[in-house]
Design an enzyme around this catalytic site. Structure first.
Site, PDB file in Angstrom:
ATOM      1  N   ARG A 173       0.855  -1.186   0.000  1.00 24.44           N
ATOM      2  CA  ARG A 173       0.000   0.000   0.000  1.00 24.44           C
ATOM      3  C   ARG A 173       0.890   1.233   0.000  1.00 24.44           C
ATOM      4  O   ARG A 173       2.074   1.156   0.351  1.00 24.44           O
ATOM      5  CB  ARG A 173      -0.962  -0.003   1.185  1.00 24.44           C
ATOM      6  CG  ARG A 173      -0.300  -0.265   2.535  1.00 24.44           C
ATOM      7  CD  ARG A 173      -1.331  -0.413   3.642  1.00 24.44           C
ATOM      8  NE  ARG A 173      -1.770   0.882   4.113  1.00 24.44           N
ATOM      9  CZ  ARG A 173      -1.135   1.609   5.039  1.00 24.44           C
ATOM     10  NH1 ARG A 173      -0.033   1.164   5.596  1.00 24.44           N
ATOM     11  NH2 ARG A 173      -1.593   2.776   5.407  1.00 24.44           N
ATOM     12  N   ARG A 177      -1.187  10.962   3.564  1.00 23.47           N
ATOM     13  CA  ARG A 177      -1.665  11.690   4.742  1.00 23.47           C
ATOM     14  C   ARG A 177      -2.241  13.008   4.233  1.00 23.47           C
ATOM     15  O   ARG A 177      -1.538  13.758   3.552  1.00 23.47           O
ATOM     16  CB  ARG A 177      -0.482  11.930   5.667  1.00 23.47           C
ATOM     17  CG  ARG A 177      -0.868  12.390   7.027  1.00 23.47           C
ATOM     18  CD  ARG A 177       0.357  12.582   7.891  1.00 23.47           C
ATOM     19  NE  ARG A 177       0.929  11.353   8.393  1.00 23.47           N
ATOM     20  CZ  ARG A 177       2.175  11.252   8.830  1.00 23.47           C
ATOM     21  NH1 ARG A 177       2.967  12.299   8.802  1.00 23.47           N
ATOM     22  NH2 ARG A 177       2.639  10.110   9.281  1.00 23.47           N
ATOM     23  N   ARG A 250      20.100  -7.988  -0.582  1.00 24.54           N
ATOM     24  CA  ARG A 250      20.611  -6.766  -1.210  1.00 24.54           C
ATOM     25  C   ARG A 250      21.568  -6.150  -0.205  1.00 24.54           C
ATOM     26  O   ARG A 250      21.361  -6.241   1.013  1.00 24.54           O
ATOM     27  CB  ARG A 250      19.487  -5.759  -1.499  1.00 24.54           C
ATOM     28  CG  ARG A 250      18.708  -6.035  -2.726  1.00 24.54           C
ATOM     29  CD  ARG A 250      19.479  -5.883  -4.011  1.00 24.54           C
ATOM     30  NE  ARG A 250      19.697  -4.497  -4.429  1.00 24.54           N
ATOM     31  CZ  ARG A 250      20.536  -4.150  -5.387  1.00 24.54           C
ATOM     32  NH1 ARG A 250      21.283  -5.055  -6.004  1.00 24.54           N
ATOM     33  NH2 ARG A 250      20.655  -2.888  -5.745  1.00 24.54           N
ATOM     34  N   ARG A 281      20.248   7.936  -0.931  1.00 22.11           N
ATOM     35  CA  ARG A 281      20.008   9.033   0.014  1.00 22.11           C
ATOM     36  C   ARG A 281      21.304   9.557   0.587  1.00 22.11           C
ATOM     37  O   ARG A 281      22.340   8.880   0.540  1.00 22.11           O
ATOM     38  CB  ARG A 281      19.029   8.646   1.118  1.00 22.11           C
ATOM     39  CG  ARG A 281      19.373   7.366   1.858  1.00 22.11           C
ATOM     40  CD  ARG A 281      18.278   7.037   2.861  1.00 22.11           C
ATOM     41  NE  ARG A 281      18.725   6.012   3.798  1.00 22.11           N
ATOM     42  CZ  ARG A 281      18.135   5.735   4.933  1.00 22.11           C
ATOM     43  NH1 ARG A 281      17.053   6.389   5.306  1.00 22.11           N
ATOM     44  NH2 ARG A 281      18.597   4.792   5.734  1.00 22.11           N
ATOM     45  N   GLU A 301      24.491   6.785   0.505  1.00 26.44           N
ATOM     46  CA  GLU A 301      24.119   5.372   0.644  1.00 26.44           C
ATOM     47  C   GLU A 301      23.868   4.777  -0.744  1.00 26.44           C
ATOM     48  O   GLU A 301      22.951   5.207  -1.439  1.00 26.44           O
ATOM     49  CB  GLU A 301      22.845   5.327   1.492  1.00 26.44           C
ATOM     50  CG  GLU A 301      22.563   4.021   2.144  1.00 26.44           C
ATOM     51  CD  GLU A 301      21.406   4.157   3.154  1.00 26.44           C
ATOM     52  OE1 GLU A 301      21.554   4.862   4.166  1.00 26.44           O
ATOM     53  OE2 GLU A 301      20.359   3.557   2.891  1.00 26.44           O
ATOM     54  N   TYR A 349      13.493  -8.640   7.727  1.00 26.84           N
ATOM     55  CA  TYR A 349      13.768  -7.262   8.105  1.00 26.84           C
ATOM     56  C   TYR A 349      12.949  -6.961   9.357  1.00 26.84           C
ATOM     57  O   TYR A 349      11.734  -7.116   9.357  1.00 26.84           O
ATOM     58  CB  TYR A 349      13.370  -6.262   6.994  1.00 26.84           C
ATOM     59  CG  TYR A 349      13.626  -4.860   7.473  1.00 26.84           C
ATOM     60  CD1 TYR A 349      14.867  -4.271   7.299  1.00 26.84           C
ATOM     61  CD2 TYR A 349      12.649  -4.159   8.176  1.00 26.84           C
ATOM     62  CE1 TYR A 349      15.127  -2.999   7.806  1.00 26.84           C
ATOM     63  CE2 TYR A 349      12.903  -2.900   8.686  1.00 26.84           C
ATOM     64  CZ  TYR A 349      14.146  -2.330   8.498  1.00 26.84           C
ATOM     65  OH  TYR A 349      14.410  -1.084   9.017  1.00 26.84           O
ATOM     66  N   ASP A 351      12.429  -3.859  12.327  1.00 31.18           N
ATOM     67  CA  ASP A 351      12.817  -2.594  12.930  1.00 31.18           C
ATOM     68  C   ASP A 351      13.363  -2.872  14.326  1.00 31.18           C
ATOM     69  O   ASP A 351      13.161  -3.960  14.893  1.00 31.18           O
ATOM     70  CB  ASP A 351      11.597  -1.656  13.012  1.00 31.18           C
ATOM     71  CG  ASP A 351      11.422  -0.850  11.722  1.00 31.18           C
ATOM     72  OD1 ASP A 351      12.423  -0.631  11.024  1.00 31.18           O
ATOM     73  OD2 ASP A 351      10.285  -0.440  11.427  1.00 31.18           O
TER      74      ASP A 351
HETATM   75  C1  LIG Z   1      20.178   0.276   6.357  1.00 25.13           C
HETATM   76  C2  LIG Z   1      19.287  -0.054   7.525  1.00 25.13           C
HETATM   77  C3  LIG Z   1      18.665   0.967   8.212  1.00 25.13           C
HETATM   78  C4  LIG Z   1      17.834   0.675   9.286  1.00 25.13           C
HETATM   79  N1  LIG Z   1      17.196   1.701   9.904  1.00 25.13           N
HETATM   80  C5  LIG Z   1      16.358   1.445  10.923  1.00 25.13           C
HETATM   81  C6  LIG Z   1      15.628   2.507  11.549  1.00 25.13           C
HETATM   82  O1  LIG Z   1      15.737   3.674  11.179  1.00 25.13           O
HETATM   83  N2  LIG Z   1      14.787   2.179  12.573  1.00 25.13           N
HETATM   84  C7  LIG Z   1      14.622   0.894  13.019  1.00 25.13           C
HETATM   85  O2  LIG Z   1      13.844   0.674  13.946  1.00 25.13           O
HETATM   86  N3  LIG Z   1      15.320  -0.122  12.454  1.00 25.13           N
HETATM   87  C8  LIG Z   1      16.178   0.115  11.427  1.00 25.13           C
HETATM   88  N4  LIG Z   1      16.886  -0.924  10.846  1.00 25.13           N
HETATM   89  C9  LIG Z   1      16.800  -2.282  11.434  1.00 25.13           C
HETATM   90  C10 LIG Z   1      17.871  -2.544  12.538  1.00 25.13           C
HETATM   91  O3  LIG Z   1      19.147  -2.400  11.964  1.00 25.13           O
HETATM   92  C11 LIG Z   1      17.682  -3.958  13.122  1.00 25.13           C
HETATM   93  O4  LIG Z   1      16.426  -4.044  13.779  1.00 25.13           O
HETATM   94  C12 LIG Z   1      18.757  -4.372  14.135  1.00 25.13           C
HETATM   95  O5  LIG Z   1      20.033  -3.982  13.785  1.00 25.13           O
HETATM   96  C13 LIG Z   1      18.745  -5.882  14.266  1.00 25.13           C
HETATM   97  O6  LIG Z   1      19.668  -6.294  15.256  1.00 25.13           O
HETATM   98  P1  LIG Z   1      20.275  -7.769  15.210  1.00 25.13           P
HETATM   99  O7  LIG Z   1      21.001  -7.965  16.497  1.00 25.13           O
HETATM  100  O8  LIG Z   1      19.234  -8.748  14.827  1.00 25.13           O
HETATM  101  O9  LIG Z   1      21.290  -7.768  13.961  1.00 25.13           O
HETATM  102  P2  LIG Z   1      22.681  -7.050  13.734  1.00 25.13           P
HETATM  103  O10 LIG Z   1      22.648  -5.658  14.208  1.00 25.13           O
HETATM  104  O11 LIG Z   1      23.045  -7.298  12.322  1.00 25.13           O
HETATM  105  O12 LIG Z   1      23.690  -7.872  14.679  1.00 25.13           O
HETATM  106  C14 LIG Z   1      24.173  -9.154  14.339  1.00 25.13           C
HETATM  107  C15 LIG Z   1      25.604  -9.254  14.845  1.00 25.13           C
HETATM  108  O13 LIG Z   1      26.076 -10.591  14.657  1.00 25.13           O
HETATM  109  C16 LIG Z   1      27.441 -10.532  14.314  1.00 25.13           C
HETATM  110  N5  LIG Z   1      27.796 -11.785  13.655  1.00 25.13           N
HETATM  111  C17 LIG Z   1      27.253 -12.306  12.525  1.00 25.13           C
HETATM  112  N6  LIG Z   1      27.869 -13.476  12.207  1.00 25.13           N
HETATM  113  C18 LIG Z   1      28.810 -13.696  13.161  1.00 25.13           C
HETATM  114  C19 LIG Z   1      29.782 -14.712  13.355  1.00 25.13           C
HETATM  115  N7  LIG Z   1      29.907 -15.747  12.504  1.00 25.13           N
HETATM  116  N8  LIG Z   1      30.595 -14.629  14.419  1.00 25.13           N
HETATM  117  C20 LIG Z   1      30.505 -13.581  15.277  1.00 25.13           C
HETATM  118  N9  LIG Z   1      29.609 -12.576  15.131  1.00 25.13           N
HETATM  119  C21 LIG Z   1      28.770 -12.629  14.081  1.00 25.13           C
HETATM  120  C22 LIG Z   1      27.515  -9.313  13.379  1.00 25.13           C
HETATM  121  O14 LIG Z   1      28.828  -8.839  13.300  1.00 25.13           O
HETATM  122  C23 LIG Z   1      26.564  -8.341  14.077  1.00 25.13           C
HETATM  123  O15 LIG Z   1      27.249  -7.507  14.984  1.00 25.13           O
HETATM  124  C24 LIG Z   1      17.663  -0.669   9.734  1.00 25.13           C
HETATM  125  C25 LIG Z   1      18.304  -1.699   9.030  1.00 25.13           C
HETATM  126  C26 LIG Z   1      19.084  -1.395   7.924  1.00 25.13           C
HETATM  127  C27 LIG Z   1      19.699  -2.528   7.157  1.00 25.13           C
END
Ligand SMILES: Cc1cc2nc3c(=O)[nH]c(=O)nc-3n(C[C@H](O)[C@H](O)[C@H](O)COP(=O)(O)OP(=O)(O)OC[C@H]3O[C@@H](n4cnc5c(N)ncnc54)[C@H](O)[C@@H]3O)c2cc1C
Length: 369
Positions: A173, A177, A250, A281, A301, A349, A351
Site C-alpha cells: 500500500r 496523509r 541486497r 540518500r 548510501e 527485516y 525494525d
Molecule cells: C540500512 C538499515 C537501516 C535501518 N534503519 C532502521 C531505523 O531507522 N529504525 C529501526 O527501527 N530499524 C532500522 N533498521 C533495522 C535494525 O538495523 C535492526 O532491527 C537491528 O540492527 C537488528 O539487530 P540484530 O542484532 O538482529 O542484527 P545485527 O545488528 O546485524 O547484529 C548481528 C551481529 O552478529 C554478528 N555476527 C554475525 N555473524 C557472526 C559470526 N559468525 N561470528 C561472530 N559474530 C557474528 C555481526 O557482526 C553483528 O554484529 C535498519 C536496518 C538497515 C539494514
C-alpha cells in the site's frame, strides 16, 4: 560445569537484549562478535565529535510502550522527529506523502483537492485487477506523477532491476496523509538515544564477558565448549555451512565524508530519487542530535548487489528464498541447545522495536519469568 550458561554469537541489539535478560535471571553470558565492536548495525562511530551511523541511519520509533519503557531504562531519547525530504529534478519534496507534498506537486491546497487529483492520476490504472509487476501496482495505487517522481527510479536503484521486472507484492500500500504533517512515522514514540546507540548497547551488555574480532566459525568447537547453550544471531545459512545454498540479500555501500561547512543539507535525511544519482540518500548525521559543530559529516548510501564477504542488509523474501529458509529452519528446530534470533538468523527485516520485542519474548520463554 561449563564456564558460561550462554554463548551469544553476535553483539547486535538482539544479542544484547537477550544477554541482559539472561544475566537478570542469573545466567553467565559470553558475547562474541566478528566485528571490532558490539552493537551490530546500530553501532555509531564518532568522527570529530559527530556520531556517525556507520551501518545506515537508525531512528528508533515504536508504538509498543513496553519496548519504549525498556530501552529508556538504559538511555534517555531526544525528541528527534524523522521528516525526510526527496530530491527530484531540482525540487525538494516532503515525505511521507502529505499535503505539503501534494501542494508542491500539483498546487492543490485542500485535502479534497488532493484526493481528487490522486483519483484523476490513477485514472485507467485504478481498474488493473491483478497488477503483474511493481510498476502496475504502483500506478494503480497512486497514479502517474507520484510513481514517476518518487517510486520508479528510486526503487529501481534500490533493487537493481527494472520496475516491470519486480514483483507487485513489494508495494502493498502507499500511505497518504491528508494533513500538513511531515512526521514520517505514525508511532507514538520516537527519537535518538542521547549520547548515541552505543550507550544503549553498553547498558544492555554490562556484566557480560565480550570477545571482539571473533568469528564463531573460525573457532566453533572451542567456543561451543565454553557454554551450555548458544544464542546464534548470525546468518542462518552460514550456521549450516550453506548446505542447501545461499540465501540472497541486497547490500549497501556507504561513503562517509567529513566537510568543513556547518550544514550541508539542513536535514538529517534527503532521498535522491533520480537514476542520475547512483546513491539513494544522503544522511547528515549531526541533525539527528541537533549538533552545532562548525563542521559536518554526510554519508551517501549506495544500494549494491550482495556477494559473499559483503554485509547482508535486506533479505530478498521471494518464493525461492522462502523455500530455502524453511529448509534451514527445519534443521534449526532439531538443535535443542541452540536458539536462533535476530534479523540474520530469522532472515527477515525487523525494525529495532520489533528486534527488542522478539528478544524479550525469547528471554521470557527461556527463563520463564
Ligand atoms: C540500512 C538499515 C537501516 C535501518 N534503519 C532502521 C531505523 O531507522 N529504525 C529501526 O527501527 N530499524 C532500522 N533498521 C533495522 C535494525 O538495523 C535492526 O532491527 C537491528 O540492527 C537488528 O539487530 P540484530 O542484532 O538482529 O542484527 P545485527 O545488528 O546485524 O547484529 C548481528 C551481529 O552478529 C554478528 N555476527 C554475525 N555473524 C557472526 C559470526 N559468525 N561470528 C561472530 N559474530 C557474528 C555481526 O557482526 C553483528 O554484529 C535498519 C536496518 C538497515 C539494514
Amino acid at each position: 560445569m561449563k564456564k558460561y550458561d550462554y554463548l551469544i554469537v553476535g553483539g547486535g541489539l538482539f544479542g544484547a537484549v537477550f544477554a541482559h535478560q539472561a544475566m537478570a535471571s542469573g545466567k553467565r553470558c559470553l558475547i562474541i562478535d566478528k566485528r571490532p565492536h558490539i552493537g551490530g548495525n546500530i553501532y555509531c562511530e564518532e568522527v570529530d565529535g559527530i556520531r556517525v551511523h556507520k551501518y545506515g541511519a537508525h531512528i528508533f520509533h515504536t508504538d509498543n510502550k513496553e519496548v519504549w519503557d525498556y530501552v529508556n531504562r538504559f538511555v534517555e531519547f531526544n525528541r528527534y522527529t524523522n521528516s525526510p525530504l526527496a530530491y527530484y529534478k531540482g525540487v525538494l519534496y516532503n515525505l511521507p506523502f502529505n499535503m505539503n507534498t501534494f501542494s508542491k506537486l500539483w498546487e492543490v491546497n485542500t485535502p479534497a483537492e488532493a484526493k481528487a487529483k490522486i483519483e484523476e492520476q490513477r485514472g485507467e490504472y485504478a481498474d488493473i485487477e491483478c497488477p503483474a509487476n511493481l510498476e502496475e501496482q504502483a500506478l494503480k495505487l497512486c497514479g502517474k506523477d507520484i510513481y514517476e517522481i518518487f517510486i520508479k527510479e528510486y526503487t529501481e536503484k534500490q533493487w537493481g532491476r527494472s520496475a516491470t521486472e519486480l514483483p507487485a507484492f513489494i508495494i502493498k500500500r502507499i500511505p497518504f496523509r491528508f494533513t500538513y504533517d511531515n512526521n514520517y512515522f505514525n508511532d507514538g514514540y520516537q527519537g535518538i538515544p542521547k549520547g548515541g546507540y552505543n550507550v544503549l548497547i553498553q547498558g544492555l551488555t554490562e556484566g557480560a564477558d565480550v570477545l571482539l574480532n571473533t568469528d564463531y566459525f573460525k573457532s566453533r568447537a572451542e567456543l561451543d565448549a565454553l557454554a551450555d547453550h548458544v544464542l546464534y544471531t548470525g546468518c542462518i545459512d552460514e550456521f549450516f555451512d550453506f548446505k542447501y545454498g545461499h540465501l540472497e540479500y541486497r547490500s549497501l555501500r556507504f561513503e562517509h565524508e567529513l566537510m568543513n561547512i556547518s550544514d550541508f543539507q539542513g536535514n538529517a535525511v534527503v532521498n535522491y530519487n533520480e537514476r542520475a544519482f547512483p546513491y539513494t540518500r544522503i544522511i547528515e548525521h549531526k541533525h539527528f542530535e541537533f549538533g552545532c559543530q562548525p563542521h559536518t559529516v554526510i554519508t551517501r548510501e549506495f544500494p549494491s548487489d550482495f556477494f559473499v564477504g559483503c554485509e547482508p542488509y535486506y533479505p530478498v523474501n521471494d518464493a525461492t528464498n522462502t523455500v530455502l529458509l524453511n529448509r534451514y529452519k527445519k534443521l534449526a528446530e532439531e538443535l535443542p541447545n541452540v536458539l536462533f534470533g535476530g534479523r540474520l538468523a530469522q532472515y527477515a527485516y525487523f525494525d529495532m522495536d520489533d528486534t527488542v520485542a522478539a528478544a524479550l519474548d525469547m528471554a521470557r520463554n527461556s527463563f520463564k519469568y
